[in-house]
Design a protein around this motif. Structure first.
Motif, PDB file in Angstrom:
ATOM      1  N   THR A 123       0.848  -1.195   0.000  1.00 17.28           N
ATOM      2  CA  THR A 123       0.000   0.000   0.000  1.00 17.28           C
ATOM      3  C   THR A 123       0.883   1.245   0.000  1.00 17.28           C
ATOM      4  OG1 THR A 123      -0.148  -0.086   2.413  1.00 17.28           O
ATOM      5  CG2 THR A 123      -1.882  -1.191   1.167  1.00 17.28           C
ATOM      6  N   ASP A 128      -2.344   3.288   5.194  1.00 17.13           N
ATOM      7  CA  ASP A 128      -3.219   3.117   4.032  1.00 17.13           C
ATOM      8  C   ASP A 128      -3.858   1.722   4.129  1.00 17.13           C
ATOM      9  OD1 ASP A 128      -4.509   3.192   1.601  1.00 17.13           O
ATOM     10  OD2 ASP A 128      -2.695   2.874   0.412  1.00 17.13           O
ATOM     11  N   ARG A 130      -6.570  -0.980   3.495  1.00 17.70           N
ATOM     12  CA  ARG A 130      -7.537  -1.229   2.419  1.00 17.70           C
ATOM     13  C   ARG A 130      -8.483  -2.391   2.706  1.00 17.70           C
ATOM     14  NH1 ARG A 130      -3.589  -0.029  -2.858  1.00 17.70           N
ATOM     15  NH2 ARG A 130      -2.827   1.984  -2.045  1.00 17.70           N
ATOM     16  N   ARG A 132     -11.623  -4.101   3.973  1.00 13.91           N
ATOM     17  CA  ARG A 132     -12.947  -3.482   4.045  1.00 13.91           C
ATOM     18  C   ARG A 132     -13.870  -4.237   4.990  1.00 13.91           C
ATOM     19  NH1 ARG A 132     -12.190   1.392   2.354  1.00 13.91           N
ATOM     20  NH2 ARG A 132     -14.458   1.547   2.586  1.00 13.91           N
ATOM     21  N   GLU A 168     -15.112   5.003   5.884  1.00 16.53           N
ATOM     22  CA  GLU A 168     -13.650   5.125   5.790  1.00 16.53           C
ATOM     23  C   GLU A 168     -12.969   5.249   7.151  1.00 16.53           C
ATOM     24  OE1 GLU A 168     -11.872   4.603   3.088  1.00 16.53           O
ATOM     25  OE2 GLU A 168     -13.737   4.297   1.982  1.00 16.53           O
TER      26      GLU A 168
END
Length: 390
Positions: A123, A128, A130, A132, A168
């Motif tokens: 990343t 960062d 990612r 989910r 987020e």
């Protein structure tokens, strides 16, 4: 069950002596310390930070740091494995609901271990994330992603997974190690800390009940000690490596090294130049321990009255301890060969494990940024940022 700080320290010291003789062999053969970790768990040592109101010993940060230092002085890999366990017990302590605390603290008191699925390779940078966490229609979540450097996951009953939700924001999902769609691969190939099994965790549409998801982003909304406590344990591991390397160097020189012919002494241990060097290394070792103890006290002080100032003091104190202990571990582990002589370089003796462990562990996060924050704090009064690495 361990009931207080004194019992925790006594237990850690006993375990360190028990684990020390086999540490080199486990490292050389890359033999995962399952039996040793089970032994550690059985003593109750992994439950010592459970709050008193939930039945735990609720030991101080100073005690916890010393527990890790003692264990790392014997086996740095073994000490590394439960570091994330304590970090994620602390996440529950800070952001878990009353129901989550009651459930998961009971799990820890019952001998269940937390692993970690936090970092991701490839990343943009460390934060960062990612992986989910997607809300499902039935109120649960679906978890998908790949995690690397997942120390403790292979040995865990529960694997806390750091993920971003639809908004987020960062959350931690506590996932059973046998959950469908979760796979842990022991593909760790590091030159040091060989037996931590810090491999890969893959998550493919793993179902997570809402009751097992904690809003970790709230940890950093105000003054926090999450990063300071996690980094304190890393500093303790480095200080432990330094202590173990120094003890092994002293043992080698007094039992196996030959004196240099120009010294005029019968034994290497009488050589004044070697004595001088051991004095210098002992200073480094003692300073690392002193900074670790100071940092632990700062964390305990901040816990008793948490605000922006006390949190900053704790983070800065831990940053200083971590930066110094890392360099001390590297210097002492390297100097082991300098003071011991050519014979110490024999691969079969495996004395290089101390340096390999130190070099690998100190790559966890860069000391140069800790020193930057120290300088900003001293020169301009700038408080360190709120994140999990300070």
């Amino acid at each position: 069950m361990i009931r207080d700080d004194a019992e925790a320290l006594r237990t850690a010291a006993e375990l360190a002596e028990e684990f020390r003789p086999g540490a080199s062999g486990r490292d050389a053969r890359r033999e995962l310390p399952r039996a040793e970790l089970d032994r550690l768990t059985a003593t109750g040592l992994l439950a010592v930070t459970v709050p008193a109101e939930h039945g735990g010993a609720d030991v101080s940060a100073a005690t916890l740091a010393e527990v890790f230092r003692l264990l790392a002085s014997a086996d740095a890999s073994l000490a590394q494995i439960p570091q994330s366990h304590f970090a994620y017990v602390n996440v529950l302590r800070q952001q878990g609901s009353p129901e989550q605390r009651a459930f998961f603290f009971a799990e820890v008191l019952g001998g269940r271990r937390f692993g970690n699925a936090q970092s991701e390779a490839g990343t943009k940078h460390l934060q960062d994330i990612r992986t989910r966490l997607v809300a499902a229609d039935d109120g649960s979540y679906r978890l998908t992603g790949v995690k690397n450097y997942s120390t403790g996951a292979l040995f865990a009953d529960w694997i806390p997974v750091l993920a971003r939700a639809d908004d987020e924001l960062l959350h931690v999902a506590y996932v059973p190690a046998d959950a469908p769609g979760l796979a842990v691969t022991d593909d760790w190939d590091g030159m040091g800390q060989r037996t931590t099994a810090s491999g890969t965790v893959e998550l493919a549409d793993v179902v997570v009940p809402a009751a097992h998801v904690v809003p970790h982003h709230l940890t950093f909304a105000g003054p926090q000690l999450h990063g300071a406590l996690a980094q304190l344990l890393h500093a303790a591991i480095d200080a432990g490596i330094a202590a173990g390397a120094l003890a092994e160097a002293a043992d080698f020189v007094t039992t196996r090294s030959r004196p240099w012919f120009e010294s005029g002494y019968e034994t290497a241990a009488e050589d004044p130049l070697l004595i001088q060097r051991f004095g210098e290394l002992a200073l480094r070792h003692r300073a690392a321990d002193a900074l670790l103890a100071t940092a632990a006290r700062a964390v305990d002080t901040a816990r008793a009255g948490l605000d922006d100032d006390s949190a900053a003091e704790a983070s800065i104190a831990v940053a200083a301890a971590k930066a110094y202990a890392g360099s001390a571990a590297l210097e002492i582990a390297d100097a082991l060969f300098e003071v011991s002589g050519t014979r110490a370089a024999l691969d079969g003796l495996n004395l290089h494990r101390h340096w390999r462990d130190a070099r690998t562990h100190t790559l966890h996060d860069p000391a140069r940024w800790k020193i930057q924050h120290l300088g900003r704090y001293v020169l301009n009064g700038t408080r360190p940022p709120r994140h999990g690495l300070l």
